[in-house]
Design a protein around this motif. Structure first.
Motif, mmCIF file in Angstrom:
data_model
loop_
_atom_site.group_PDB
_atom_site.id
_atom_site.type_symbol
_atom_site.label_atom_id
_atom_site.label_comp_id
_atom_site.label_asym_id
_atom_site.label_seq_id
_atom_site.Cartn_x
_atom_site.Cartn_y
_atom_site.Cartn_z
ATOM 1 N N GLY A 129 0.823 -1.200 0.000
ATOM 2 C CA GLY A 129 0.000 0.000 0.000
ATOM 3 C C GLY A 129 0.863 1.258 0.000
ATOM 4 N N GLY A 130 0.325 2.340 -0.528
ATOM 5 C CA GLY A 130 1.054 3.601 -0.508
ATOM 6 C C GLY A 130 1.101 4.180 0.898
ATOM 7 N N SER A 131 2.228 4.740 1.278
ATOM 8 C CA SER A 131 2.339 5.369 2.591
ATOM 9 C C SER A 131 1.437 6.597 2.660
ATOM 10 C CB SER A 131 3.791 5.758 2.879
ATOM 11 O OG SER A 131 4.312 6.584 1.844
ATOM 12 N N GLY A 132 1.154 7.041 3.892
ATOM 13 C CA GLY A 132 0.284 8.183 4.088
ATOM 14 C C GLY A 132 1.017 9.506 4.011
ATOM 15 N N ILE A 133 0.308 10.558 4.386
ATOM 16 C CA ILE A 133 0.881 11.906 4.383
ATOM 17 C C ILE A 133 0.047 12.773 5.329
ATOM 18 C CG2 ILE A 133 -0.535 12.766 2.457
ATOM 19 C CD1 ILE A 133 2.011 14.244 1.445
ATOM 20 N N VAL A 134 0.675 13.769 5.942
ATOM 21 C CA VAL A 134 -0.020 14.741 6.782
ATOM 22 C C VAL A 134 0.407 16.140 6.318
ATOM 23 C CG1 VAL A 134 -0.313 15.671 9.108
ATOM 24 C CG2 VAL A 134 -0.154 13.193 8.773
ATOM 25 N N ILE A 135 -0.580 16.964 5.993
ATOM 26 C CA ILE A 135 -0.315 18.335 5.533
ATOM 27 C C ILE A 135 -1.185 19.279 6.353
ATOM 28 C CG2 ILE A 135 -0.280 19.906 3.563
ATOM 29 C CD1 ILE A 135 -0.343 17.435 1.732
ATOM 30 N N LEU A 136 -0.611 20.401 6.775
ATOM 31 C CA LEU A 136 -1.400 21.415 7.474
ATOM 32 C C LEU A 136 -0.979 22.796 6.994
ATOM 33 C CD1 LEU A 136 0.650 22.614 9.929
ATOM 34 C CD2 LEU A 136 0.202 20.325 10.785
ATOM 35 N N ARG A 137 -1.884 23.743 7.145
ATOM 36 C CA ARG A 137 -1.585 25.105 6.713
ATOM 37 C C ARG A 137 -2.325 26.106 7.583
ATOM 38 N NH1 ARG A 137 -4.916 26.140 0.984
ATOM 39 N NH2 ARG A 137 -6.986 26.312 1.909
ATOM 40 N N TYR A 138 -1.775 27.345 7.631
ATOM 41 C CA TYR A 138 -2.415 28.436 8.357
ATOM 42 C C TYR A 138 -2.125 29.724 7.602
ATOM 43 C CZ TYR A 138 2.381 28.323 10.189
ATOM 44 O OH TYR A 138 3.751 28.256 10.300
ATOM 45 N N LEU A 139 -3.009 30.696 7.769
ATOM 46 C CA LEU A 139 -2.835 31.981 7.098
ATOM 47 C C LEU A 139 -1.676 32.756 7.712
ATOM 48 C CD1 LEU A 139 -6.495 33.242 6.575
ATOM 49 C CD2 LEU A 139 -4.779 32.893 4.771
ATOM 50 N N GLY A 140 -0.928 33.472 6.857
ATOM 51 C CA GLY A 140 0.147 34.327 7.322
ATOM 52 C C GLY A 140 1.520 33.715 7.140
ATOM 53 N N SER A 141 2.506 34.474 7.611
ATOM 54 C CA SER A 141 3.893 34.046 7.468
ATOM 55 C C SER A 141 4.220 32.926 8.444
ATOM 56 C CB SER A 141 4.834 35.225 7.697
ATOM 57 O OG SER A 141 4.626 35.781 8.980
ATOM 58 N N GLN A 142 5.334 32.259 8.210
ATOM 59 C CA GLN A 142 5.711 31.107 9.032
ATOM 60 C C GLN A 142 5.966 31.498 10.480
ATOM 61 O OE1 GLN A 142 9.341 29.127 7.851
ATOM 62 N NE2 GLN A 142 9.438 27.983 9.764
ATOM 63 N N ASP A 143 5.297 30.805 11.382
ATOM 64 C CA ASP A 143 5.622 30.933 12.794
ATOM 65 C C ASP A 143 5.529 29.564 13.474
ATOM 66 O OD1 ASP A 143 2.905 30.556 12.920
ATOM 67 O OD2 ASP A 143 2.454 32.405 13.976
ATOM 68 N N GLY A 144 5.670 28.510 12.673
ATOM 69 C CA GLY A 144 5.691 27.151 13.185
ATOM 70 C C GLY A 144 6.863 26.392 12.600
ATOM 71 N N THR A 145 7.154 25.230 13.166
ATOM 72 C CA THR A 145 8.253 24.394 12.677
ATOM 73 C C THR A 145 7.753 22.963 12.493
ATOM 74 O OG1 THR A 145 8.992 23.868 14.938
ATOM 75 C CG2 THR A 145 9.996 25.776 13.858
ATOM 76 N N GLY A 146 8.461 22.243 11.636
ATOM 77 C CA GLY A 146 8.146 20.843 11.411
ATOM 78 C C GLY A 146 7.748 20.570 9.976
ATOM 79 N N GLY A 147 8.230 19.457 9.432
ATOM 80 C CA GLY A 147 7.909 19.081 8.062
ATOM 81 C C GLY A 147 8.626 19.944 7.048
ATOM 82 N N THR A 148 8.236 19.802 5.784
ATOM 83 C CA THR A 148 8.753 20.643 4.693
ATOM 84 C C THR A 148 7.842 21.852 4.559
ATOM 85 O OG1 THR A 148 9.640 18.719 3.516
ATOM 86 C CG2 THR A 148 9.285 20.721 2.236
ATOM 87 N N ILE A 149 8.407 23.049 4.630
ATOM 88 C CA ILE A 149 7.617 24.270 4.708
ATOM 89 C C ILE A 149 7.625 25.000 3.370
ATOM 90 C CG2 ILE A 149 7.352 26.480 5.900
ATOM 91 C CD1 ILE A 149 8.816 25.152 8.285
#
Length: 304
Positions: free
Chosen positions: A265-285
């Protein structure tokens, strides 16, 4: 009322370096008979709080809305009696809170996640199923998508029946398919065929597996533009036809797709987003359309 001017126990008037010292105490030391508007520093919760007439409330309790896409690993199949005697596997569970898009099993988008600044969320990206095995779950904090179900096979090991999962696996020949998970994906399809034994197709996030004569048709996935461009994921796998068409293929990395015939089976993925400039860390941004996007293709931590 006297004003203390020493800058330690009251209000300092010594210029821009002065400050107001608020009462400090634990939760247990709150006033026994509080008055509306009272403020204090709670050393237990490490925050400013005020009394609103009913309860003590964190003065700076605000959060940010985060949209997400959480897809689990798809189901996988191994060889039964032969390379052409496998049903299709189900896609990994699909959960989305992106406005204007669908979540799994064509349900309405979920409520975006509220994230308090300084908090950390564990991100788990599920692997696809290997052999006759369901895919592994993916998660963003408490938001979990269920792995896709494996398809049935002709020798019945482990079963000719499709397994339940995020989306269900197809059944071999006349064996029943596996069920999907509400809000995440659809059921698979039983096999059959007019002249040859046929493996049913696995379900997808956007529809059930289907069968047309001897042709196994995979359950469709769903498209999301959370990254700025439309990508379809969580597609079911197709089944094989005994003495006929044989397609053996893995689901593909970070798609959540189910295996077609024999494959992982194909592996999964998790994607998240928020409005505005970056103020979080983790994953490929990345950024797109005023959003900051964090894409996790392997497990990690999102901190904001």
């Amino acid at each position: 009322m006297a004003i203390i001017l020493d800058g330690t126990t009251g209000v300092s008037q010594s210029g821009v370096t002065g400050a107001t010292l608020m009462p400090v105490g634990t939760t247990a030391q709150r006033p026994a008979s509080p008055v509306v508007g009272q403020q204090r520093w709670n050393s237990t919760t490490v925050s400013m709080e005020f009394y609103n007439g009913t309860s003590w409330t964190n003065q700076w309790s605000f959060s940010y809305a985060v949209e997400y896409l959480v897809i689990a690993g798809g189901g996988g199949n191994a060889s039964g009696q032969g390379a052409n005697r496998e049903a299709g596997s189900g896609a990994g569970g699909y959960r989305s809170s992106v406005a204007g898009e669908l979540s799994g099993s064509n349900s309405s988008a979920e409520t975006p996640l509220s994230v308090i600044p300084g908090s950390a969320l564990t991100v788990t990206v599920g692997a696809g199923g290997s052999g006759h095995a369901n895919g592994n779950s993916s998660a963003l904090g408490d938001i979990t998508s269920v792995g896709g179900g494996y398809g049935g096979n002709s020798d019945g090991a482990p079963s000719g029946t499709g397994s339940a999962g995020g989306s269900g696996g197809g059944g071999w020949y006349t064996n029943p398919p596996g069920a999907g998970t509400s809000g995440q994906g659809f059921a698979g399809r039983a096999g059959g065929g007019t002249n040859n034994w046929t493996g049913g197709a696995g379900g997808g996030a956007g529809g059930v597996g289907t069968l047309s004569g001897n042709t196994s048709v995979a359950g469709p996935g769903l498209a999301s533009s959370i990254t700025g461009s439309s990508v379809t994921r969580a597609v079911g796998g197709t089944g094989n036809v005994y003495s006929g068409a044989t397609v053996n293929a893995s689901g593909g990395a970070n798609t959540g797709n189910g295996a077609s015939g024999i494959g992982n089976g194909g592996s999964g993925i998790v994607i998240l987003r928020y409005l505005g400039s970056q103020d979080g860390t983790g994953g490929t941004i990345t950024t797109s359309g005023g959003y900051t996007i964090h894409t996790f293709t392997s497990s990690g931590t999102f901190t904001r």
